[in-house]
Design a protein around this motif. Sequence first.
Motif, PDB file in Angstrom:
ATOM      1  N   TYR A   1      18.467 102.596 -21.034  1.00 41.29           N
ATOM      2  CA  TYR A   1      18.137 103.677 -20.108  1.00 41.29           C
ATOM      3  C   TYR A   1      18.906 104.949 -20.430  1.00 41.29           C
ATOM      4  O   TYR A   1      18.370 106.050 -20.279  1.00 41.29           O
ATOM      5  CB  TYR A   1      18.427 103.249 -18.673  1.00 41.29           C
TER       6      TYR A   1
ATOM      7  N   PRO B   1       8.309 101.200 -17.215  1.00 37.53           N
ATOM      8  CA  PRO B   1       7.404 102.085 -17.949  1.00 37.53           C
ATOM      9  C   PRO B   1       7.408 101.837 -19.453  1.00 37.53           C
ATOM     10  O   PRO B   1       6.357 101.914 -20.086  1.00 37.53           O
ATOM     11  CB  PRO B   1       7.917 103.482 -17.609  1.00 37.53           C
TER      12      PRO B   1
ATOM     13  N   GLN C   1      14.742 107.232 -20.554  1.00 37.82           N
ATOM     14  CA  GLN C   1      14.583 106.946 -19.133  1.00 37.82           C
ATOM     15  C   GLN C   1      13.395 106.043 -18.820  1.00 37.82           C
ATOM     16  O   GLN C   1      13.225 105.609 -17.692  1.00 37.82           O
ATOM     17  CB  GLN C   1      14.477 108.255 -18.352  1.00 37.82           C
ATOM     18  N   SER C   2      12.531 105.793 -19.807  1.00 43.89           N
ATOM     19  CA  SER C   2      11.435 104.866 -19.501  1.00 43.89           C
ATOM     20  C   SER C   2      11.926 103.424 -19.495  1.00 43.89           C
ATOM     21  O   SER C   2      11.180 102.526 -19.133  1.00 43.89           O
ATOM     22  CB  SER C   2      10.304 105.048 -20.502  1.00 43.89           C
TER      23      SER C   2
ATOM     24  N   GLN D   1      11.409 100.094 -11.974  1.00 45.71           N
ATOM     25  CA  GLN D   1      11.138 101.060 -10.907  1.00 45.71           C
ATOM     26  C   GLN D   1      10.246 100.397  -9.873  1.00 45.71           C
ATOM     27  O   GLN D   1       9.339  99.641 -10.220  1.00 45.71           O
ATOM     28  CB  GLN D   1      10.423 102.271 -11.507  1.00 45.71           C
TER      29      GLN D   1
ATOM     30  N   ARG E   1      13.537 101.429 -17.404  1.00 43.64           N
ATOM     31  CA  ARG E   1      14.086 101.215 -16.073  1.00 43.64           C
ATOM     32  C   ARG E   1      13.128 100.334 -15.296  1.00 43.64           C
ATOM     33  O   ARG E   1      11.929 100.315 -15.570  1.00 43.64           O
ATOM     34  CB  ARG E   1      14.322 102.534 -15.348  1.00 43.64           C
TER      35      ARG E   1
ATOM     36  N   TRP F   1      15.433 101.844  -8.179  1.00 39.00           N
ATOM     37  CA  TRP F   1      15.267 101.548  -9.597  1.00 39.00           C
ATOM     38  C   TRP F   1      16.590 101.135 -10.193  1.00 39.00           C
ATOM     39  O   TRP F   1      17.653 101.412  -9.660  1.00 39.00           O
ATOM     40  CB  TRP F   1      14.688 102.738 -10.344  1.00 39.00           C
TER      41      TRP F   1
END
Lengths: 256, 67, 618, 189
Positions: free
Chosen positions: A211, A185, A215-216, A220, A218, A233
């Motif tokens: 991370y 992301p 949290q973006s 996924q 990662r 992820w």
Amino acid sequence: MHGKHLISVALLWAGLTAVGELLVFADLFPTVGSHEAEDFDSIFRFLLILGIPVFTFVIAVVTYAALTWRIRGEAPDGDGPPIRGHGWIPRIWLAITAGLAIFVMIHPGLTGLAKLQSSATAYGWGKEEADLEINVTAFMWQWTFDYPDGTQVSVSKGGEVVIPVDKYVKFNVNSIDVVHSLWIPAFRMKIDAVPGRTTFMTVHPTRLGDYREDQSYRVQCAELCGLDHGKMWLPVRVVTESEFEAWLASLKPQGN
Amino acid sequence: MRKPMQTGLIVAAILAVLTITEYLFATHVGDDLVRFLGITVSALGKAVLIIYYFMHIYRLWRPQEAH
Amino acid sequence: MYAVKSVAGAMGLGLIGFYLGLGIVAVLRWLFGYPDPWGGEINIIGGWVLGVFLWLMGIGMWGMWGREWFGLKTYQRNLPGWQRYFTFNTDHKVIGIQYLVTFMVVFFLAGALAMLMRAELAQSGNQFLSNSQYNGTMGLHGILMVAVAVAAVIGGIGNYAVPLMIGAQDMAFPRLNALTFWLVPPVAVGLLATPFLGGIEHGWTAYPPLSVFTNSSQVLFSLSIITFGLTSILGALNFIVTIIYMRAPGLTWGRLPIFVWSMFATSWIALLYTQGFAAALLLILLDRLGFSFFEASTGGDPLLYQHVFWFYSHPAVYIMVLPGFGLALEIIAHFSRKPLFAYKYAVAAFLGILGLSGVVWAHHMFTSGMPNYLHGPFLVATELISIPTGLIFLSALGTIWLGRLWLKPPMLFALAVIFNFACGGVTGIFLADVPTDIHLQDTYFVVAHFHYTIVGGEIFALFAAIYYYFPKMTGRMYSERLAKLHFWWMFIGFNATFFLMHLPGIKGMNRRIADFQSELDPLNLTISLAAFLLGASFLVFIWNMVYSWVRGPVAEANPWQVRTLEWQTTSPPPHENFPAPPVVRGGPYDYGVPGSIHATFPSAPSAGFAGAPAGGGQ
Amino acid sequence: MALATAHHEAAHAPAHNHLAINRAGLWLFFFSETILFGLLLSARFYLEGIHREELNQALGLLITVILLLSSVTAYTAETAIEHDNKKVASWYLFFTIVLGLIFAGGVAYEWSIAHFHRSESFGSIFFTMTGIHATHVITGVFMLILVWAQALRGRYSSKNPWAVSAVVMYWHFVDVVWVFYYPALYLTK
């Protein structure tokens, strides 16, 4: 008989648009971690700036009409004027909507696409040559990342994907079972992992990130792949080049 | 009944010829494009013949029944 | 109670057929020397085919249809009252209500599943559902809602209203019409049985190879959807022929009510493209039986499925939303008391969408790893669709301009369609542009977008139509206050839920996950609460409908003072729809035109019939 | 409980319209089926390009000729009914059934001698395309038998030819599909 209404609707439209355009300044996006993310955010904002007046135009007319021209009694006291809409209004409408559609199609659409694609026949995004190539293998429900020096990172080994900042990093993506999708992301980039073909995406990270703070950062899986799809992820960390070398060295098996 | 039967037989004969043509294109023509076109055109011709003469597609847009 | 016996008997026959089919396949496998006669899934396929066939025969197809194949005389049982809804009835009005009630039940069931999902998604981590339960719930919610979206408006409102609107006595193929409805119960049974075989694991899109590897519920899924596709195709065929051949004298194409036009375009899409879904699922079934269409190691290609699947499933969204547009325009014209603005452009819009719908499918595959040269053409075609869609808005906005807006519940819902779809349409641009789609693909932004278009565009129109036709269908009137309460409650709940849902999508929350990153907790909790608000609004609707159907005040024949034909007969209409065949003299929307007449009933018995001439208005 | 039994009219349209309505419905059904067959054909070229495995050419040509011939007999049967020649019609319906069965037998034989397996992609394509087509052939044969049984009892005439016309049109449609499937499966390379 249109004049007063037209002015009122225009004012309402202008007001709603002014309020709506504030959305452009809102904190909508995840961290901007790469050149691709900058492009995405600017194109998204551009479309938002164009799209909001379209949306508010519809709202303005519907709201104004419902408030102004509604029948207040129990039954309609008469019919409206039989305007059929021949002539120039539909044509102007058609010209404006077609113009908008074609404009959007060409400018952020095709131009953005051209910027993303290196060649017509490739299966992926970004440049085909890069500073660092990582081979990614997706399987139910995790990934392995093979670095050029032979280091392999997975959920059990290393437990995070580390890439250097300010380099072109190319992910060559493969899947051994079902369709997965590699998505980071913070970089706004995504490409499916399809069994039987190698797809790729090249990103160019522009800032450090981790991370644990954001949290973006990662990797996924973005394509439904069964039971633990939601858990598929891995954390991503973007580091300086020297830190990257150190990290690679730290993962070198002692014996070999 | 004789006339439609004649039509049927003529169409059948053309279908046979086209089938042979198609087969010969496939077996005796080396060039990929020519072979592909030859086969495709023969097949399309056959389909058009069947759809027009056997399935009577023209009856769809004929206003009144005439048989 | 003949109807109960008949349904129970047909169910029994269906079960017998199912087991018989299992057995026949087993015997065949034994005869051909397979080591395991009970191979499993191939037996289920045989059982399904025979079971559905015998179920149809039992419910009434034999008496009305099958006997004819053997030169026997056919017969039909005409039952009174509620019992006719449980037999193989060929009256389009009965079939419309059968469809509508069935799919409303399915709608609420699938809505309850959505509530379950939102409960799980209120907080990160797994609280109520395991991952496999979540996937099953999500898949079932998806496919049931797709079925509702495809069939509720077309099957329910379309069946009920189209023959009435064009002044016909029934559909062109009444028996086929009944057949399409009675194929639905096996579909429902098949889909609802999937949790017992492990649950749908692959969502409603059923991408291989996952759907080839997954549990046997996939077989039921495929068979159900292939059967459902059959009802869709046969229904569409019926509508096209009906609209072409069964129009009342004088009802030229230029005088056709806009809803009928939208049904015409929709039916072509359904007729031509539904085979794509059926073919895609057929290939999945075959792959599960050892074929190799999607197995890369032996020359197959998983992307083949995506192409075939989206070849139907993108046009499917137009199957869902075009009748919604048609209903919205129809209702807006009547309740604005004005002619439909730019009628010809609206018709052109429907036909334009019909034409473009087949060449845009791969915009669902921008990140799928298909060759780069496909992206540009599909981007261009997809953006082009916005031009005809814009014409629908022109028509709607032009019609309400300077109108006399009668804000009855149907009109409120119809205006909401325009409002919601404006949002759904604008967000669609973000997904059609490849550079933005790369990030947004498979996120909650997509979820928000398609709920805005399908729920906002079609389900709102469905409710508009229900409130519009309820007096016609039941002969009774509902409580307008409760209907307005339902509208505002649903409208606010819907927009709160799905507008907010765009945000986690942009932030990086992907679809189809039971668990998400903890930073999105507050946002998701808010969305869940809004979703529960939306869900609760339907309780008002259910209460209002059930109570009014039983106890509501008797409705007039034409409570909305509307000009189109369906309102020029009694409420509910007699079996043959009109006491005398109507003759159409003018356009359906000529409000405010002095002396205009839509239709007359030249040979109508003069006593006891209030309809003619169908001027409407004052 | 009222149990009315009545012969059911297919539609309430004006009587002269019935035939046109039925015919339009049948053609729409064909359009829809065309998409199914067309998708399989596209899938064949998508997966394999113009490559194909070796097949028994003589057998392929033979069953193609047989199916085309059955179209001619079907055409004859329809023409005969339209001219009230019931005897010829019954006989030619019978010939069509026999030819259809021979075709289906030919496909079955081809399946039994094919040197590839369904788990290879060409095998998947070949068995699926011929299988779906053969399913339509078998269905057609069933319908032909039903119609033939009625024709033997003299139920059809120039006033009432629809059932014969419909089944014959369906048969031609199946033939048209094979007109494209035969070269796609047997003749490309």
